[in-house]
Write an enzyme that holds these catalytic residues in place. Structure first.
Site, PDB file in Angstrom:
ATOM      1  N   ASP A  13       0.817  -1.215   0.000  1.00  0.00           N
ATOM      2  CA  ASP A  13       0.000   0.000   0.000  1.00  0.00           C
ATOM      3  C   ASP A  13       0.848   1.261   0.000  1.00  0.00           C
ATOM      4  OD1 ASP A  13       0.745  -0.903   2.583  1.00  0.00           O
ATOM      5  OD2 ASP A  13      -0.813   0.289   3.545  1.00  0.00           O
ATOM      6  N   GLU A  71      -0.624  -2.179   5.329  1.00  0.00           N
ATOM      7  CA  GLU A  71       0.397  -2.096   6.383  1.00  0.00           C
ATOM      8  C   GLU A  71       0.396  -0.727   7.036  1.00  0.00           C
ATOM      9  OE1 GLU A  71       3.933  -1.063   8.432  1.00  0.00           O
ATOM     10  OE2 GLU A  71       3.410  -0.214   6.480  1.00  0.00           O
TER      11      GLU A  71
END
Length: 421
Positions: free
Chosen positions: A83, A150
């Site tokens: 991400d 994350e």
């Protein structure tokens, strides 16, 4: 695993670097926010399938798992996060991101891979391909995990809860890595605690609103917020031992809507970093005590609301596994490129995987910045001011040798556990 077998698996890397560079540039140009990594996940899954992996998608939202069975032997899990962040890129690179997307509050935000997760994904994609192509040199099972979310600290836990281990069983070891603003080509390991735990709090302070001309009729939450911010800074300086470590940051303060109106509440967001569970509990308790105490002192009409909005566990490496991996890195890269890492106050949710199934895990760091510039800045005592860190809009790893180094570390790490044929 002998150096000869390791070299045999890594032999095709040079010929694959152009393709890996293209993948990295594509991911960098097209970043996606946490749990919206649909394009990223699809491309990584496609590459795993092309390499011969059994692929499972949609785990924990947008997570991807690749499974490669290759005879009997240990099971090694390799993980990368995918991400990006709501940061506007200012690197000036030809391949800089110009993407904008809808953020958590439904407003449009710029998006950038300001933490290097595009590099992590590229490393793991390259390592997965090399391990598949080099199956004649090893025996066992490789699990490749591309993890979403994350940056929110919940992606790993979501993948675990969604059954990531139900597809191929329990691994024997979990391995991962992170690009950092160190010299490109350096590999840094550390036994035991490597990265800090994080606790994020949202605090709502309640006052009594009114006209700015008549403060005596109000309980001003702006003044209360100012008192809280200042008093929180005494926790580390006066309640944490000099031999221990903690960071308390008030990253966001919101109060009021106009210059002549005293608001009825203020909202603060607080970030806490610690390396030890006892220190962690003590600091969180101190924050809560101070917030409630300052509210009473100010005459607040009701008690503050304290919401825990995020948490990351301590990243702690298994000591025996780290020793074995460090020795393998030292043998492969040489002592001038493989060394001990410092403690890092940043946080990761990587350790959720190993903790969930009770197996050793090792997380290490790979330098990604121009080596000459970093060393010159360190020598001049200007590292913090001259070298952009992760999450900076200026953070941009150099492509080479960063790309090849990160692929090599994952392959060397996996082969340390996979049985030789």
């Amino acid at each position: 695993m002998t150096p000869q077998r390791r070299a045999a698996v890594l032999a095709p890397l040079e010929s694959k670097l152009a393709d890996l560079e293209a993948l990295y540039l594509d991911l960098h140009r097209n970043p996606e926010l946490s749990f919206a990594e649909t394009r990223t996940a699809a491309e990584l899954a496609r590459r795993l399938e092309a390499s011969g992996y059994e692929v499972h998608t949609g785990i924990g939202g947008t997570g991807v798992l690749g499974v490669l069975h290759n005879g009997t032997g240990p099971t090694v899990l390799l993980r990368a996060d995918i991400d990006a962040l709501p940061v506007e890129e200012k690197t000036g690179l030809e391949y800089a991101s110009t993407v904008r997307a809808t953020g958590d509050d439904d407003t449009e935000v710029p998006v950038m891979h300001a933490c290097g997760h595009d590099m992590h994904a590229t490393w793991l994609s390259g390592a997965a391909d090399l391990l598949a192509a080099g199956r004649s040199e090893w025996s066992g099972t490789v699990l490749v995990v591309f993890q979403p979310g994350e940056e929110k600290g919940i992606g790993a836990a979501r993948m675990v809860a969604d059954g990531v281990f139900s597809h191929a069983g329990k691994p024997d070891v979990v391995l991962g890595q992170h690009v950092v603003p160190g010299p490109a080509g350096w590999v840094l390991t550390r036994p035991g605690v490597l990265m800090a735990a994080t606790d994020a709090l949202r605090i709502t302070l309640h006052g009594k609103g009114g006209h700015g001309s008549r403060p005596e009729t109000t309980v001003d939450p702006a003044v209360l917020a100012a008192s809280v911010v200042l008093r929180l800074q005494t926790i580390v300086s006066r309640e944490v031992s000099a031999t221990e470590s903690a960071v308390v940051t008030v990253g966001s303060v919101h109060v009021g809507t106009a210059h002549n109106i005293i608001a009825d509440h203020a909202t603060l967001e607080v970030n806490i970093r610690t390396f030890d569970e006892q220190v962690r509990a003590r600091v969180v308790t101190a924050v809560e005590r101070i917030v409630h105490g300052e509210a009473v002192t100010a005459g607040s009409p009701k008690s503050p609301d304290i919401e825990h909005i995020g948490t990351f566990p301590v990243t702690s490496n298994d000591e025996a596994a780290t020793a074995a991996l460090s020795a393998a890195f030292g043998e492969h890269f040489g002592p001038e490129r493989s060394m001990e890492a410092p403690l890092v106050t940043g946080s990761e949710d990587f350790s959720e995987f190993g903790r969930a199934v009770g197996v050793p895990s090792v997380f290490w760091l790979v330098g990604g910045m121009d080596a000459e510039k970093v060393i010159a800045a360190m020598t001049a005592g200007r590292f913090e001011s001259d070298i952009p860190s992760n999450h900076s809009p200026l953070f941009a790893p150099v492509l080479h040798p960063t790309l090849s180094t990160g692929v090599e570390t994952l392959v060397v790490g996996a082969l340390q556990w996979l049985a030789a044929r």
